[in-house]
Write a protein that holds these residues in place. Sequence first.
Motif, PDB file in Angstrom:
ATOM      1  N   ASN A  30     -47.412  -7.590 -18.417  1.00 38.32           N
ATOM      2  CA  ASN A  30     -46.409  -8.535 -17.913  1.00 38.32           C
ATOM      3  C   ASN A  30     -46.900  -9.976 -17.935  1.00 38.32           C
ATOM      4  O   ASN A  30     -46.146 -10.884 -18.291  1.00 38.32           O
ATOM      5  CB  ASN A  30     -45.983  -8.162 -16.496  1.00 38.32           C
ATOM      6  N   TYR A  33     -46.415 -12.458 -21.041  1.00 39.84           N
ATOM      7  CA  TYR A  33     -45.162 -13.130 -21.371  1.00 39.84           C
ATOM      8  C   TYR A  33     -45.247 -14.618 -21.036  1.00 39.84           C
ATOM      9  O   TYR A  33     -44.723 -15.453 -21.770  1.00 39.84           O
ATOM     10  CB  TYR A  33     -43.990 -12.461 -20.649  1.00 39.84           C
ATOM     11  N   TYR A  36     -47.211 -16.218 -23.699  1.00 39.75           N
ATOM     12  CA  TYR A  36     -46.369 -16.426 -24.876  1.00 39.75           C
ATOM     13  C   TYR A  36     -45.540 -17.705 -24.705  1.00 39.75           C
ATOM     14  O   TYR A  36     -45.393 -18.492 -25.646  1.00 39.75           O
ATOM     15  CB  TYR A  36     -45.448 -15.234 -25.106  1.00 39.75           C
ATOM     16  N   VAL A  70     -39.528 -14.763 -14.801  1.00 45.40           N
ATOM     17  CA  VAL A  70     -39.442 -13.956 -16.015  1.00 45.40           C
ATOM     18  C   VAL A  70     -38.469 -12.810 -15.770  1.00 45.40           C
ATOM     19  O   VAL A  70     -38.573 -12.097 -14.777  1.00 45.40           O
ATOM     20  CB  VAL A  70     -40.829 -13.369 -16.407  1.00 45.40           C
ATOM     21  N   TYR A  72     -37.674  -9.517 -17.434  1.00 46.89           N
ATOM     22  CA  TYR A  72     -38.164  -8.554 -18.419  1.00 46.89           C
ATOM     23  C   TYR A  72     -37.025  -7.599 -18.767  1.00 46.89           C
ATOM     24  O   TYR A  72     -36.552  -6.848 -17.919  1.00 46.89           O
ATOM     25  CB  TYR A  72     -39.330  -7.746 -17.847  1.00 46.89           C
ATOM     26  N   ALA A 112     -37.023 -10.738 -23.384  1.00 49.00           N
ATOM     27  CA  ALA A 112     -37.319 -11.417 -22.118  1.00 49.00           C
ATOM     28  C   ALA A 112     -36.729 -12.816 -22.115  1.00 49.00           C
ATOM     29  O   ALA A 112     -36.633 -13.459 -23.158  1.00 49.00           O
ATOM     30  CB  ALA A 112     -38.824 -11.488 -21.892  1.00 49.00           C
TER      31      ALA A 112
END
Length: 151
Positions: A30, A33, A36, A70, A72, A112
């Motif tokens: 997790n 992300y 990223y 976030v 997901y 996401a």
Amino acid sequence: MGRPMRPGFAFSTRFRVRYAEIDGQKVVFNSRYLEYADAAVSEWWEWTGIDVALGEAWRETEFHVRRAEVDYLKPFAWGDVVEAWVRLERVGGSSLVQRFELLHGETGELHARIELVVVNVHLPTGRPAPIADEVRVFLEALIAGQPERVA
């Protein structure tokens, strides 16, 4: 770029999920992300040309993450191609809201959504600071130049 545009976005970058980014089930951790998003926004800032356009006015401050959210939707797996789309949502007095959508680079499926609130920090003092007028004008022009958003 040759790839189809995403409604409401003008910039994307691609990368492959590496082995070091996955857990025992071969899906992305997790926390990755947000990494990223950080990698994508670094490329986005370069793409905007803000450093060349504004010079010292831009180099005396930096945006630091204040809040991260976030959503997901579906995990990425080892070897997947991630396409990270980036846009600027809003310019405030001393903050920005940035939006990211992470899609599977081959299927186009949304995996996401990320929203970051970042605060403008004066580097010499480490304190929040109002966004300089010339920076604000540049950022607002970025928002104005983004494709129309489709809900």
